[in-house]
Design a protein around this motif. Sequence first.
Motif, PDB file in Angstrom:
ATOM      1  N   ARG A  92      78.927   3.663  63.142  1.00  0.00           N
ATOM      2  CA  ARG A  92      77.416   3.649  63.091  1.00  0.00           C
ATOM      3  C   ARG A  92      76.813   2.398  63.914  1.00  0.00           C
ATOM      4  NH1 ARG A  92      76.765   4.730  56.871  1.00  0.00           N
ATOM      5  NH2 ARG A  92      78.774   3.831  56.579  1.00  0.00           N
ATOM      6  N   SER A  93      77.301   1.231  63.515  1.00  0.00           N
ATOM      7  CA  SER A  93      76.725   0.186  63.939  1.00  0.00           C
ATOM      8  C   SER A  93      76.631   0.278  65.443  1.00  0.00           C
ATOM      9  CB  SER A  93      77.526  -0.915  63.535  1.00  0.00           C
ATOM     10  OG  SER A  93      78.851  -1.248  64.185  1.00  0.00           O
ATOM     11  N   ASP A  94      77.367   0.978  66.368  1.00  0.00           N
ATOM     12  CA  ASP A  94      77.235   0.948  67.724  1.00  0.00           C
ATOM     13  C   ASP A  94      76.005   1.824  68.319  1.00  0.00           C
ATOM     14  OD1 ASP A  94      79.926  -0.612  68.431  1.00  0.00           O
ATOM     15  OD2 ASP A  94      80.862   1.294  67.543  1.00  0.00           O
ATOM     16  N   ILE A  95      75.499   2.637  67.380  1.00  0.00           N
ATOM     17  CA  ILE A  95      74.552   3.682  67.825  1.00  0.00           C
ATOM     18  C   ILE A  95      73.221   2.653  68.171  1.00  0.00           C
ATOM     19  CG2 ILE A  95      72.838   5.468  67.054  1.00  0.00           C
ATOM     20  CD1 ILE A  95      75.972   6.312  67.490  1.00  0.00           C
ATOM     21  N   THR A  96      72.692   2.894  69.317  1.00  0.00           N
ATOM     22  CA  THR A  96      71.442   2.248  69.730  1.00  0.00           C
ATOM     23  C   THR A  96      70.096   3.007  69.326  1.00  0.00           C
ATOM     24  OG1 THR A  96      71.248   3.142  71.902  1.00  0.00           O
ATOM     25  CG2 THR A  96      72.763   1.143  71.573  1.00  0.00           C
ATOM     26  N   ASP A  97      70.092   4.253  69.254  1.00  0.00           N
ATOM     27  CA  ASP A  97      68.917   5.065  68.952  1.00  0.00           C
ATOM     28  C   ASP A  97      69.181   6.165  68.283  1.00  0.00           C
ATOM     29  OD1 ASP A  97      66.667   3.798  71.208  1.00  0.00           O
ATOM     30  OD2 ASP A  97      68.791   3.643  72.038  1.00  0.00           O
ATOM     31  N   VAL A  98      68.449   6.590  67.271  1.00  0.00           N
ATOM     32  CA  VAL A  98      68.554   7.727  66.553  1.00  0.00           C
ATOM     33  C   VAL A  98      67.463   8.723  66.760  1.00  0.00           C
ATOM     34  CG1 VAL A  98      68.746   8.921  64.222  1.00  0.00           C
ATOM     35  CG2 VAL A  98      69.849   6.700  64.763  1.00  0.00           C
ATOM     36  N   LEU A  99      67.568   9.704  67.514  1.00  0.00           N
ATOM     37  CA  LEU A  99      66.449  10.820  67.917  1.00  0.00           C
ATOM     38  C   LEU A  99      66.564  11.593  66.835  1.00  0.00           C
ATOM     39  CD1 LEU A  99      63.933  11.863  69.582  1.00  0.00           C
ATOM     40  CD2 LEU A  99      65.919  12.483  71.034  1.00  0.00           C
ATOM     41  N   LEU A 100      65.579  11.991  66.140  1.00  0.00           N
ATOM     42  CA  LEU A 100      65.184  13.061  64.830  1.00  0.00           C
ATOM     43  C   LEU A 100      64.450  14.143  65.441  1.00  0.00           C
ATOM     44  CD1 LEU A 100      64.790  10.331  62.162  1.00  0.00           C
ATOM     45  CD2 LEU A 100      66.822  11.428  62.625  1.00  0.00           C
ATOM     46  N   THR A 101      65.122  15.400  65.550  1.00  0.00           N
ATOM     47  CA  THR A 101      64.205  16.439  66.020  1.00  0.00           C
ATOM     48  C   THR A 101      63.047  16.652  65.131  1.00  0.00           C
ATOM     49  OG1 THR A 101      65.524  17.939  64.807  1.00  0.00           O
ATOM     50  CG2 THR A 101      66.076  17.405  67.293  1.00  0.00           C
ATOM     51  N   HIS A 102      63.465  16.611  63.834  1.00  0.00           N
ATOM     52  CA  HIS A 102      62.306  16.678  62.774  1.00  0.00           C
ATOM     53  C   HIS A 102      63.043  16.324  61.599  1.00  0.00           C
ATOM     54  CE1 HIS A 102      64.742  20.549  62.373  1.00  0.00           C
ATOM     55  NE2 HIS A 102      64.151  20.655  61.280  1.00  0.00           N
ATOM     56  N   LEU A 103      62.189  16.117  60.285  1.00  0.00           N
ATOM     57  CA  LEU A 103      62.675  15.349  59.223  1.00  0.00           C
ATOM     58  C   LEU A 103      63.073  16.242  57.970  1.00  0.00           C
ATOM     59  CD1 LEU A 103      59.964  12.692  59.613  1.00  0.00           C
ATOM     60  CD2 LEU A 103      62.258  12.396  59.794  1.00  0.00           C
ATOM     61  N   HIS A 104      63.466  17.594  58.019  1.00  0.00           N
ATOM     62  CA  HIS A 104      64.137  18.332  57.109  1.00  0.00           C
ATOM     63  C   HIS A 104      65.581  17.726  56.948  1.00  0.00           C
ATOM     64  CE1 HIS A 104      61.755  22.164  58.043  1.00  0.00           C
ATOM     65  NE2 HIS A 104      60.886  21.147  57.491  1.00  0.00           N
ATOM     66  N   PHE A 105      65.823  17.855  55.449  1.00  0.00           N
ATOM     67  CA  PHE A 105      66.995  16.883  54.925  1.00  0.00           C
ATOM     68  C   PHE A 105      68.306  17.180  55.496  1.00  0.00           C
ATOM     69  CE2 PHE A 105      66.741  20.641  52.032  1.00  0.00           C
ATOM     70  CZ  PHE A 105      68.024  21.106  52.028  1.00  0.00           C
ATOM     71  N   ASP A 106      68.586  18.344  56.013  1.00  0.00           N
ATOM     72  CA  ASP A 106      69.635  18.620  56.837  1.00  0.00           C
ATOM     73  C   ASP A 106      70.096  17.991  58.145  1.00  0.00           C
ATOM     74  OD1 ASP A 106      67.600  20.743  57.256  1.00  0.00           O
ATOM     75  OD2 ASP A 106      69.353  22.025  58.004  1.00  0.00           O
ATOM     76  N   HIS A 107      68.762  17.534  58.545  1.00  0.00           N
ATOM     77  CA  HIS A 107      68.678  17.048  60.126  1.00  0.00           C
ATOM     78  C   HIS A 107      68.576  15.507  59.952  1.00  0.00           C
ATOM     79  CE1 HIS A 107      68.042  20.781  62.314  1.00  0.00           C
ATOM     80  NE2 HIS A 107      67.661  21.182  60.896  1.00  0.00           N
ATOM     81  N   CYS A 108      68.041  14.833  58.962  1.00  0.00           N
ATOM     82  CA  CYS A 108      67.857  13.393  58.891  1.00  0.00           C
ATOM     83  C   CYS A 108      68.468  12.709  57.642  1.00  0.00           C
ATOM     84  CB  CYS A 108      66.518  12.830  59.014  1.00  0.00           C
ATOM     85  SG  CYS A 108      65.403  13.392  57.568  1.00  0.00           S
ATOM     86  N   GLY A 109      69.033  13.483  56.844  1.00  0.00           N
ATOM     87  CA  GLY A 109      69.735  12.886  55.628  1.00  0.00           C
ATOM     88  C   GLY A 109      70.553  11.782  55.717  1.00  0.00           C
ATOM     89  N   LYS A 151      61.475  12.055  50.442  1.00  0.00           N
ATOM     90  CA  LYS A 151      60.844  10.664  50.644  1.00  0.00           C
ATOM     91  C   LYS A 151      62.178   9.614  50.974  1.00  0.00           C
ATOM     92  CE  LYS A 151      60.052   9.575  45.769  1.00  0.00           C
ATOM     93  NZ  LYS A 151      59.185   9.417  45.092  1.00  0.00           N
ATOM     94  N   GLU A 152      63.367   9.683  50.195  1.00  0.00           N
ATOM     95  CA  GLU A 152      64.171   8.866  50.330  1.00  0.00           C
ATOM     96  C   GLU A 152      64.834   8.775  51.504  1.00  0.00           C
ATOM     97  OE1 GLU A 152      65.771  12.251  47.559  1.00  0.00           O
ATOM     98  OE2 GLU A 152      63.974  11.435  48.217  1.00  0.00           O
ATOM     99  N   ASN A 153      64.622  10.145  52.404  1.00  0.00           N
ATOM    100  CA  ASN A 153      65.375  10.053  53.720  1.00  0.00           C
ATOM    101  C   ASN A 153      64.237   9.630  54.837  1.00  0.00           C
ATOM    102  OD1 ASN A 153      67.686  11.742  53.064  1.00  0.00           O
ATOM    103  ND2 ASN A 153      66.747  13.339  53.167  1.00  0.00           N
ATOM    104  N   ILE A 154      62.951   9.469  54.459  1.00  0.00           N
ATOM    105  CA  ILE A 154      61.855   9.143  55.494  1.00  0.00           C
ATOM    106  C   ILE A 154      61.396   7.903  55.382  1.00  0.00           C
ATOM    107  CG2 ILE A 154      59.858  10.159  56.238  1.00  0.00           C
ATOM    108  CD1 ILE A 154      60.717  12.689  55.357  1.00  0.00           C
ATOM    109  N   LEU A 155      60.972   7.649  54.139  1.00  0.00           N
ATOM    110  CA  LEU A 155      60.125   6.285  54.004  1.00  0.00           C
ATOM    111  C   LEU A 155      60.946   5.175  54.153  1.00  0.00           C
ATOM    112  CD1 LEU A 155      57.683   7.129  50.981  1.00  0.00           C
ATOM    113  CD2 LEU A 155      57.461   7.652  53.252  1.00  0.00           C
ATOM    114  N   PRO A 156      62.008   4.871  53.815  1.00  0.00           N
ATOM    115  CA  PRO A 156      63.143   3.852  53.936  1.00  0.00           C
ATOM    116  C   PRO A 156      63.198   3.691  55.743  1.00  0.00           C
ATOM    117  CG  PRO A 156      63.966   5.111  52.538  1.00  0.00           C
ATOM    118  CD  PRO A 156      63.032   6.022  52.874  1.00  0.00           C
ATOM    119  N   ILE A 157      63.002   4.457  56.335  1.00  0.00           N
ATOM    120  CA  ILE A 157      62.988   4.101  58.032  1.00  0.00           C
ATOM    121  C   ILE A 157      61.799   3.288  58.356  1.00  0.00           C
ATOM    122  CG2 ILE A 157      62.970   5.303  60.114  1.00  0.00           C
ATOM    123  CD1 ILE A 157      64.224   7.804  58.878  1.00  0.00           C
TER     124      ILE A 157
END
Length: 285
Positions: A92-109, A151-157
Amino acid sequence: MKLHTINTGFFKLDGGAMFGVVPKSLWNKVNPADENNLCTWAMRCLLIEEGGKLILVDNGIGDKQDARFFSHYYLHGDDTLDRSLAALGYHRSDITDVLLTHLHFDHCGGSIVREGDRLVPAFKNATYWSHSRHWKWATAPNDREKASFLKENILPIEASGQLRFVDAQRETSELLTDVIIPGLTCRLVNGHTDAMMLPQLQYRDKTLVFMADLLPSTGHFPIAWVMAYDMFPLTSLQEKRAFLEEAAAGGYVLFFEHDSRTECCIPESTEKGIRPGAGFRLADL
Protein backbone atom coordinates in the motif's frame (compact mmCIF):
# COMPACT_ATOMS: atom_id res chain seq x y z
CA MET A 1 2.04 1.37 -19.39
CA LYS A 2 1.06 -1.70 -17.42
CA LEU A 3 -2.41 -2.50 -16.10
CA HIS A 4 -3.13 -4.99 -13.34
CA THR A 5 -6.34 -6.39 -11.91
CA ILE A 6 -6.60 -5.96 -8.14
CA ASN A 7 -9.17 -8.32 -6.64
CA THR A 8 -10.35 -7.37 -3.15
CA GLY A 9 -12.91 -10.14 -2.58
CA PHE A 10 -16.61 -10.80 -3.11
CA PHE A 11 -19.74 -9.65 -1.33
CA LYS A 12 -23.48 -10.19 -1.65
CA LEU A 13 -26.30 -7.79 -2.45
CA ASP A 14 -30.01 -8.26 -2.97
CA GLY A 15 -30.70 -9.31 -6.55
CA GLY A 16 -33.82 -7.19 -6.82
CA ALA A 17 -31.88 -4.10 -5.74
CA MET A 18 -29.18 -4.80 -8.30
CA PHE A 19 -31.62 -5.28 -11.19
CA GLY A 20 -34.35 -2.79 -10.27
CA VAL A 21 -37.72 -3.35 -11.92
CA VAL A 22 -36.56 -6.36 -13.94
CA PRO A 23 -38.46 -9.49 -12.79
CA LYS A 24 -36.51 -12.10 -10.90
CA SER A 25 -37.60 -14.71 -13.45
CA LEU A 26 -35.32 -12.89 -15.91
CA TRP A 27 -32.35 -11.68 -13.89
CA ASN A 28 -32.04 -14.92 -11.93
CA LYS A 29 -30.98 -16.64 -15.16
CA VAL A 30 -28.10 -14.19 -15.47
CA ASN A 31 -26.93 -14.03 -11.86
CA PRO A 32 -28.66 -16.74 -9.79
CA ALA A 33 -29.60 -15.74 -6.26
CA ASP A 34 -29.16 -17.80 -3.12
CA GLU A 35 -31.99 -18.75 -0.75
CA ASN A 36 -31.96 -15.22 0.69
CA ASN A 37 -32.32 -13.58 -2.73
CA LEU A 38 -28.68 -12.46 -2.57
CA CYS A 39 -26.31 -12.49 -5.54
CA THR A 40 -22.51 -12.57 -5.46
CA TRP A 41 -20.60 -9.55 -6.74
CA ALA A 42 -16.91 -8.81 -7.15
CA MET A 43 -15.05 -5.77 -5.86
CA ARG A 44 -12.47 -5.64 -8.64
CA CYS A 45 -10.09 -2.68 -8.80
CA LEU A 46 -7.50 -1.55 -11.32
CA LEU A 47 -3.83 -0.68 -10.88
CA ILE A 48 -2.23 1.59 -13.48
CA GLU A 49 1.56 1.58 -13.66
CA GLU A 50 2.94 4.43 -15.75
CA GLY A 51 5.71 7.02 -15.61
CA GLY A 52 6.73 6.36 -12.03
CA LYS A 53 3.09 6.43 -10.90
CA LEU A 54 1.12 3.61 -9.31
CA ILE A 55 -2.53 4.64 -9.62
CA LEU A 56 -5.15 2.54 -7.86
CA VAL A 57 -8.71 2.93 -9.16
CA ASP A 58 -11.11 2.25 -6.25
CA ASN A 59 -10.16 0.01 -3.34
CA GLY A 60 -13.09 -2.15 -2.23
CA ILE A 61 -15.00 -2.24 1.03
CA GLY A 62 -12.09 -2.27 3.49
CA ASP A 63 -12.07 -4.03 6.86
CA LYS A 64 -12.63 -1.34 9.50
CA GLN A 65 -16.41 -1.66 9.92
CA ASP A 66 -17.92 -3.69 12.74
CA ALA A 67 -19.30 -7.22 12.59
CA ARG A 68 -22.88 -6.00 12.37
CA PHE A 69 -22.10 -3.99 9.23
CA PHE A 70 -20.32 -6.86 7.51
CA SER A 71 -23.10 -9.30 8.45
CA HIS A 72 -25.28 -7.61 5.83
CA TYR A 73 -22.80 -8.18 2.99
CA TYR A 74 -21.41 -11.69 3.45
CA LEU A 75 -17.82 -11.03 2.43
CA HIS A 76 -16.17 -14.13 1.01
CA GLY A 77 -13.29 -15.35 -1.13
CA ASP A 78 -9.54 -15.47 -0.56
CA ASP A 79 -8.66 -12.21 -2.29
CA THR A 80 -7.79 -9.04 -0.40
CA LEU A 81 -6.38 -5.74 -1.55
CA ASP A 82 -3.10 -6.33 0.27
CA ARG A 83 -2.76 -9.87 -1.06
CA SER A 84 -3.41 -8.75 -4.63
CA LEU A 85 -0.84 -5.96 -4.36
CA ALA A 86 1.70 -8.32 -2.80
CA ALA A 87 1.28 -10.77 -5.69
CA LEU A 88 2.58 -7.98 -7.94
CA GLY A 89 5.41 -7.13 -5.57
CA TYR A 90 3.75 -4.00 -4.20
CA HIS A 91 2.56 -2.67 -0.86
CA ARG A 92 0.00 0.00 0.00
CA SER A 93 2.87 2.39 0.70
CA ASP A 94 3.93 2.13 -2.95
CA ILE A 95 0.67 3.58 -4.27
CA THR A 96 1.18 7.16 -5.48
CA ASP A 97 -2.44 7.99 -6.36
CA VAL A 98 -5.89 6.65 -5.48
CA LEU A 99 -8.58 7.57 -8.01
CA LEU A 100 -12.05 7.13 -6.52
CA THR A 101 -14.81 6.70 -9.10
CA HIS A 102 -17.33 7.62 -6.41
CA LEU A 103 -17.64 7.44 -2.64
CA HIS A 104 -20.05 4.55 -2.04
CA PHE A 105 -18.62 2.28 0.64
CA ASP A 106 -17.90 -0.70 -1.62
CA HIS A 107 -15.69 1.51 -3.80
CA CYS A 108 -13.80 3.58 -1.25
CA GLY A 109 -13.96 1.67 2.05
CA GLY A 110 -10.34 0.58 1.72
CA SER A 111 -9.21 4.21 1.64
CA ILE A 112 -9.11 4.52 5.42
CA VAL A 113 -7.92 2.13 8.13
CA ARG A 114 -8.05 2.14 11.91
CA GLU A 115 -4.87 2.69 13.90
CA GLY A 116 -6.01 2.33 17.49
CA ASP A 117 -8.69 4.97 17.96
CA ARG A 118 -7.61 6.92 14.86
CA LEU A 119 -8.88 6.74 11.30
CA VAL A 120 -5.98 7.29 8.91
CA PRO A 121 -5.27 6.89 5.18
CA ALA A 122 -4.48 3.33 4.15
CA PHE A 123 -2.21 4.70 1.42
CA LYS A 124 0.10 7.00 3.35
CA ASN A 125 2.12 8.18 0.36
CA ALA A 126 -0.77 8.62 -2.07
CA THR A 127 -2.80 11.53 -3.30
CA TYR A 128 -6.52 10.76 -3.18
CA TRP A 129 -8.50 12.03 -6.16
CA SER A 130 -12.22 12.74 -6.21
CA HIS A 131 -14.51 15.10 -8.14
CA SER A 132 -15.47 18.30 -6.32
CA ARG A 133 -19.15 18.06 -7.26
CA HIS A 134 -19.35 14.44 -6.17
CA TRP A 135 -17.51 15.24 -2.94
CA LYS A 136 -20.14 17.84 -2.05
CA TRP A 137 -22.89 15.36 -2.94
CA ALA A 138 -21.37 12.66 -0.74
CA THR A 139 -20.60 14.81 2.28
CA ALA A 140 -24.13 16.26 2.40
CA PRO A 141 -26.01 13.14 1.28
CA ASN A 142 -29.69 12.81 0.50
CA ASP A 143 -31.82 10.54 2.69
CA ARG A 144 -31.96 7.78 0.10
CA GLU A 145 -28.22 7.55 -0.51
CA LYS A 146 -26.74 8.42 2.86
CA ALA A 147 -26.39 4.76 3.91
CA SER A 148 -23.88 4.34 1.09
CA PHE A 149 -21.80 7.40 2.02
CA LEU A 150 -20.10 6.52 5.30
CA LYS A 151 -18.39 9.50 6.88
CA GLU A 152 -15.61 7.32 8.29
CA ASN A 153 -14.62 6.43 4.71
CA ILE A 154 -14.71 9.99 3.46
CA LEU A 155 -13.98 12.73 5.97
CA PRO A 156 -10.59 11.37 7.14
CA ILE A 157 -9.32 11.67 3.56
CA GLU A 158 -9.89 15.41 3.66
CA ALA A 159 -8.55 15.71 7.21
CA SER A 160 -5.31 14.01 6.14
CA GLY A 161 -4.48 16.73 3.62
CA GLN A 162 -4.08 14.11 0.89
CA LEU A 163 -7.29 14.97 -1.00
CA ARG A 164 -7.26 16.60 -4.43
CA PHE A 165 -10.00 17.17 -7.00
CA VAL A 166 -9.54 16.09 -10.61
CA ASP A 167 -11.60 19.01 -11.87
CA ALA A 168 -9.66 21.73 -10.04
CA GLN A 169 -8.93 24.69 -12.31
CA ARG A 170 -10.91 23.09 -15.14
CA GLU A 171 -14.05 24.30 -16.78
CA THR A 172 -17.12 22.19 -16.11
CA SER A 173 -16.99 19.23 -18.45
CA GLU A 174 -18.34 15.70 -18.73
CA LEU A 175 -14.95 14.59 -20.07
CA LEU A 176 -11.79 15.30 -18.06
CA THR A 177 -8.53 14.64 -19.91
CA ASP A 178 -4.96 14.01 -18.73
CA VAL A 179 -6.06 13.16 -15.19
CA ILE A 180 -3.01 12.40 -13.00
CA ILE A 181 -1.01 11.19 -16.03
CA PRO A 182 -1.17 12.12 -19.73
CA GLY A 183 -3.75 10.07 -21.57
CA LEU A 184 -5.91 9.12 -18.60
CA THR A 185 -9.43 10.43 -19.17
CA CYS A 186 -12.36 10.46 -16.77
CA ARG A 187 -15.87 10.40 -18.20
CA LEU A 188 -18.53 11.84 -15.91
CA VAL A 189 -21.91 10.11 -15.58
CA ASN A 190 -24.73 11.17 -13.31
CA GLY A 191 -27.43 8.48 -13.21
CA HIS A 192 -26.05 6.23 -10.48
CA THR A 193 -24.86 9.14 -8.36
CA ASP A 194 -23.82 12.69 -9.11
CA ALA A 195 -20.51 13.04 -10.99
CA MET A 196 -19.32 9.43 -10.95
CA MET A 197 -16.07 9.04 -12.89
CA LEU A 198 -15.29 6.31 -15.43
CA PRO A 199 -11.52 6.16 -16.04
CA GLN A 200 -10.61 5.57 -19.69
CA LEU A 201 -7.23 5.05 -21.35
CA GLN A 202 -5.49 3.58 -24.38
CA TYR A 203 -3.96 0.19 -23.70
CA ARG A 204 -2.44 -2.17 -26.26
CA ASP A 205 -4.15 -0.39 -29.17
CA LYS A 206 -7.53 -0.56 -27.43
CA THR A 207 -9.66 1.92 -25.54
CA LEU A 208 -10.26 0.49 -22.07
CA VAL A 209 -12.99 1.88 -19.80
CA PHE A 210 -13.38 1.10 -16.09
CA MET A 211 -17.15 0.75 -15.80
CA ALA A 212 -17.70 1.36 -12.06
CA ASP A 213 -21.50 1.37 -11.55
CA LEU A 214 -22.68 2.50 -14.96
CA LEU A 215 -22.42 -1.15 -16.02
CA PRO A 216 -21.77 -3.16 -12.86
CA SER A 217 -21.79 -6.44 -14.79
CA THR A 218 -22.43 -8.01 -18.17
CA GLY A 219 -25.94 -8.74 -16.89
CA HIS A 220 -26.71 -5.03 -17.02
CA PHE A 221 -26.27 -4.61 -20.78
CA PRO A 222 -30.01 -4.49 -21.63
CA ILE A 223 -30.89 -0.81 -21.52
CA ALA A 224 -33.78 -1.15 -19.06
CA TRP A 225 -31.79 -3.31 -16.62
CA VAL A 226 -30.91 -0.49 -14.25
CA MET A 227 -30.11 -0.84 -10.56
CA ALA A 228 -32.59 0.28 -7.91
CA TYR A 229 -29.56 1.89 -6.27
CA ASP A 230 -29.34 4.45 -9.10
CA MET A 231 -30.46 7.91 -8.02
CA PHE A 232 -31.67 8.89 -11.49
CA PRO A 233 -32.61 5.72 -13.41
CA LEU A 234 -33.76 7.48 -16.58
CA THR A 235 -30.43 9.27 -16.73
CA SER A 236 -28.65 5.94 -16.27
CA LEU A 237 -30.69 4.49 -19.11
CA GLN A 238 -29.73 7.35 -21.42
CA GLU A 239 -26.08 7.20 -20.38
CA LYS A 240 -25.94 3.45 -20.93
CA ARG A 241 -27.47 3.69 -24.39
CA ALA A 242 -25.12 6.42 -25.57
CA PHE A 243 -22.06 4.78 -24.07
CA LEU A 244 -22.78 1.28 -25.39
CA GLU A 245 -23.35 2.59 -28.90
CA GLU A 246 -19.99 4.35 -28.75
CA ALA A 247 -18.23 1.37 -27.17
CA ALA A 248 -19.58 -1.14 -29.69
CA ALA A 249 -18.66 1.10 -32.61
CA GLY A 250 -15.17 1.68 -31.21
CA GLY A 251 -14.46 -1.86 -30.04
CA TYR A 252 -13.82 -0.67 -26.47
CA VAL A 253 -12.64 -3.04 -23.77
CA LEU A 254 -14.97 -2.77 -20.77
CA PHE A 255 -13.48 -3.60 -17.35
CA PHE A 256 -16.13 -4.68 -14.84
CA GLU A 257 -15.81 -3.84 -11.17
CA HIS A 258 -18.68 -6.00 -9.90
CA ASP A 259 -19.15 -8.91 -12.31
CA SER A 260 -18.26 -12.03 -10.31
CA ARG A 261 -17.28 -14.05 -13.37
CA THR A 262 -16.33 -11.72 -16.21
CA GLU A 263 -13.41 -9.34 -15.89
CA CYS A 264 -13.50 -7.76 -19.36
CA CYS A 265 -15.39 -7.93 -22.61
CA ILE A 266 -15.82 -6.06 -25.90
CA PRO A 267 -19.48 -5.20 -26.62
CA GLU A 268 -21.11 -6.40 -29.82
CA SER A 269 -24.13 -5.22 -31.80
CA THR A 270 -26.82 -7.93 -32.10
CA GLU A 271 -30.43 -8.07 -33.25
CA LYS A 272 -31.42 -7.72 -29.58
CA GLY A 273 -29.27 -4.65 -29.09
CA ILE A 274 -25.72 -4.28 -27.84
CA ARG A 275 -24.62 -7.27 -25.81
CA PRO A 276 -21.37 -8.42 -24.18
CA GLY A 277 -18.89 -10.32 -26.28
CA ALA A 278 -16.90 -13.23 -24.91
CA GLY A 279 -15.39 -12.52 -21.53
CA PHE A 280 -11.64 -12.50 -20.90
CA ARG A 281 -9.09 -11.51 -18.29
CA LEU A 282 -7.27 -8.21 -18.48
CA ALA A 283 -4.00 -10.17 -18.38
CA ASP A 284 -5.01 -11.91 -21.61
CA LEU A 285 -5.63 -8.72 -23.57
